[in-house]
Scaffold this active site. Structure first.
Site, PDB file in Angstrom:
ATOM      1  N   LYS A 182       0.937  -1.198  -0.039  1.00  0.00           N
ATOM      2  CA  LYS A 182       0.094   0.158   0.100  1.00  0.00           C
ATOM      3  C   LYS A 182       0.901   1.325   0.044  1.00  0.00           C
ATOM      4  O   LYS A 182       1.783   1.235   0.593  1.00  0.00           O
ATOM      5  CB  LYS A 182      -0.927  -0.058   1.116  1.00  0.00           C
ATOM      6  CG  LYS A 182      -2.027  -1.165   0.886  1.00  0.00           C
ATOM      7  CD  LYS A 182      -3.225  -0.836   2.013  1.00  0.00           C
ATOM      8  CE  LYS A 182      -4.074  -1.916   1.951  1.00  0.00           C
ATOM      9  NZ  LYS A 182      -5.017  -1.538   0.761  1.00  0.00           N
ATOM     10  N   ASP A 235      -5.704 -15.553  10.272  1.00  0.00           N
ATOM     11  CA  ASP A 235      -6.255 -14.658   8.768  1.00  0.00           C
ATOM     12  C   ASP A 235      -5.537 -13.404   8.686  1.00  0.00           C
ATOM     13  O   ASP A 235      -5.207 -12.823   7.781  1.00  0.00           O
ATOM     14  CB  ASP A 235      -7.759 -14.840   8.764  1.00  0.00           C
ATOM     15  CG  ASP A 235      -7.826 -14.304   7.168  1.00  0.00           C
ATOM     16  OD1 ASP A 235      -7.317 -14.996   6.253  1.00  0.00           O
ATOM     17  OD2 ASP A 235      -8.644 -13.552   7.057  1.00  0.00           O
ATOM     18  N   HIS A 240      -1.070  -9.591   8.621  1.00  0.00           N
ATOM     19  CA  HIS A 240      -1.289  -8.154   7.916  1.00  0.00           C
ATOM     20  C   HIS A 240      -0.648  -7.317   9.247  1.00  0.00           C
ATOM     21  O   HIS A 240       0.054  -6.347   9.264  1.00  0.00           O
ATOM     22  CB  HIS A 240      -2.449  -7.697   7.634  1.00  0.00           C
ATOM     23  CG  HIS A 240      -2.881  -8.586   6.441  1.00  0.00           C
ATOM     24  ND1 HIS A 240      -2.089  -9.026   5.422  1.00  0.00           N
ATOM     25  CD2 HIS A 240      -4.000  -9.342   5.981  1.00  0.00           C
ATOM     26  CE1 HIS A 240      -2.699  -9.872   4.709  1.00  0.00           C
ATOM     27  NE2 HIS A 240      -3.857  -9.967   4.912  1.00  0.00           N
TER      28      HIS A 240
END
Ligand code: NAP
Length: 484
Positions: A182, A235, A240
């Site tokens: 990003k 997940d 992340h």
């Protein structure tokens, strides 16, 4: 300011799983945008590969439909789309079978960059790596891109690393975490390491705490079977949120180079303290506002899997001792919002008698929606009426500062795929990083499983269980608002 597009060199990119959801929604539209911008040269070749029996024309039709579905019409001029379709091809291949590999080999050229994107389930990674090697398709400098999830725990991640290592060197393996692609995440590094302003304050002495939030409004969608085995911790947190935490907490690397950056990230993961059970809140959404419950979504009426996690994490080193990092992520929350808040400490003493507020600077790094950064500063409210203070955000949103073209900047997948072609691994996870992240996550999950902990219910469309708010309240803090 005009954008500078530097073309990458010619390449052959094979997308295993080229007919799948990720390829159609992200990878192929992203490649098209890079092609349309002139970053991908017309000499490049992109080959889809999956079991579906279609030919080149069939794949081109599939990709054309995907571009129309997932890109705005203004980007899909006929000429560009046709030129892009012209560089596409397809070979039917079953990752576990023996057919199709010679055909694929015949498509690969010498003297260009070779990349293989494994956009298939992780159970096929080993089969693909082995066949690429055995059929001598992947040359010396070839790169492979592997998607998440990278393992289910430390043991499986180690096994996967070992399998890939049988056929590829670490410098050839690109483990993708699209959060690192990003624009704002990269800007965070620019802000930290290209300015004198922030880095001296970037420590426990001046930073009160850090918050990392990744909130989604969606439920588990069609991924129920996978998600119920994984949960929010595997997940989202293990990859992340942990990666974002590393970028905030790491020491300045000596150079912006792959191993220099990844060494520093690894040190952060290794410095994480085990999390006390009282410092974690697990949640599971229940039906509200016409949305079904988690258990209905995953069709498992007894599921104990969490769709929400909030936790207080401590980085045990000189820089961060005493400055907690609060992480939270969840599905079916009030808003879709990913952001990092770095909250600085209050000034030690206020000289303004009329000021009753508790004021502290806050750096907010917004990953989605509306990527950008702002820094809250306190100023005098303009006009008469004495010394009234007010907090205002200093906007560092690039769309405004750098012109409209920044709003059309490459998305995370595009940027990362271009990095693969350039051979730059800085924004990809190294094998030891992934293993260290699992080594920290595994005991937390194991403790839940051992105790058969039931996650706390929270309503769809809320901010998560009340206990998540209490996690901060008891430290005299509060989460940032979930307002996009
Ligand atoms: P998907 O829609 O189920 O697509 C899977 C692809 O793999 C299809 O093209 C399928 O085509 C192909 N495939 C399945 N078995 C195969 C085999 N034996 N040999 C060759 N090809 C085979 O899955 P996806 O959502 O695109 O996800 C792909 C990977 O990306 C997964 O690892 C997933 O965890 C990861 N990922 C996806 C997303 C997302 O947003 N979708 C986000 C992050 C990560 P055929 O049936 O024609 O073989």
């Amino acid at each position: 300011m005009a954008s500078r597009v530097i073309p990458v060199e010619a390449f052959d990119l094979v997308i295993f799983g080229g007919t799948g959801d990720l390829a159609r929604r992200k990878i192929l539209p992203g490649l098209y945008r890079r092609f349309r911008d002139g970053q991908i040269p017309p000499e490049a070749r992109i080959v889809g590969a999956a079991r579906t029996e279609i030919d080149d024309a069939g794949f081109r039709a599939l990709v054309e439909a995907a571009l129309k579905e997932f890109l705005p019409a203004r980007l899909c001029e006929r000429e560009s789309v046709e030129a892009f379709l012209g560089i596409l091809g397809y070979v039917p291949i079953d990752a576990k079978g023996e057919a199709g590999w010679p055909e694929l080999k015949a498509r690969m050229r010498e003297g260009v960059v070779q990349a293989f994107y494994f956009s298939v389930g992780p159970s096929l990674f080993g089969a693909l790596a082995e066949r690429l090697h055995r059929h001598e398709i992947a040359g010396e400098g070839a790169r492979i891109v592997v998607e998440k999830p990278f393992g289910h725990n430390l043991e499986t991640a180690r096994a996967l690393n070992a399998t890939l290592a049988e056929h590829f060197d670490e410098h050839q393996i690109y483990r993708i975490d699209h959060y690192l692609g990003k624009e704002t995440v990269q800007n965070l590094m620019a802000v930290r390491f290209a300015n004198m302003l922030f880095e001296p304050l970037w420590k426990n002495q001046y930073v009160d705490h850090v918050q990392i939030t990744v909130a989604e409004t969606v439920g588990v969608g069609g991924r129920g079977a996978y998600y119920d085995q994984a949960g929010a911790m595997r997940d989202m947190v293990q990859n992340h949120l942990m990666q974002l935490l590393c970028l905030i907490a790491m020491e300045p690397p000596a150079r912006f180079e792959p191993d220099a950056v990844r060494d520093e990230k690894l040190k952060v993961i290794r410095a994480l303290e085990p999390v006390a059970p009282g410092d974690i809140v697990r949640g599971q959404y229940r039906a509200a506002g016409g949305m079904a419950s988690y258990r209905d979504d995953v069709e498992n009426p007894e599921s104990l899997t969490e769709s929400f996690v909030a936790m207080k994490v401590k980085v045990a080193n000189w820089r961060w001792n005493g400055t907690p990092f609060y992480l939270r992520t969840g599905k079916r929350m009030k808003a879709r919002l990913s952001e990092i808040i770095v909250r600085f400490k209050e000034p030690p003493h206020s000289i303004f008698e009329e000021d009753t507020g508790h004021r502290a600077n806050e750096l907010r790094i917004r990953l989605q929606p509306n990527e950008g950064m702002d820094l809250t500063v306190t100023i005098k409210e303009p006009g008469p009426g004495g010394m009234r203070l007010v907090d205002v955000p200093l906007d560092m949103t690039f769309a405004e500062a750098l012109g409209a073209e920044a709003a059309d900047a490459p998305d995370a997948y595009e940027r990362l795929i271009m990095d693969v072609i350039r051979g730059n691994q800085t924004l990809f996870m190294r094998g030891d990083e992934v293993e260290a992240a699992w080594a920290w996550t595994d005991p937390i999950i194991a403790a839940w499983e051992k105790r058969e902990d039931a996650p706390l219910p929270y309503e769809c469309g809320s901010t998560g269980p009340e206990e998540a708010a209490i996690l901060l309240h008891r430290d005299g803090r509060r989460w940032g608002d979930l307002t996009p």
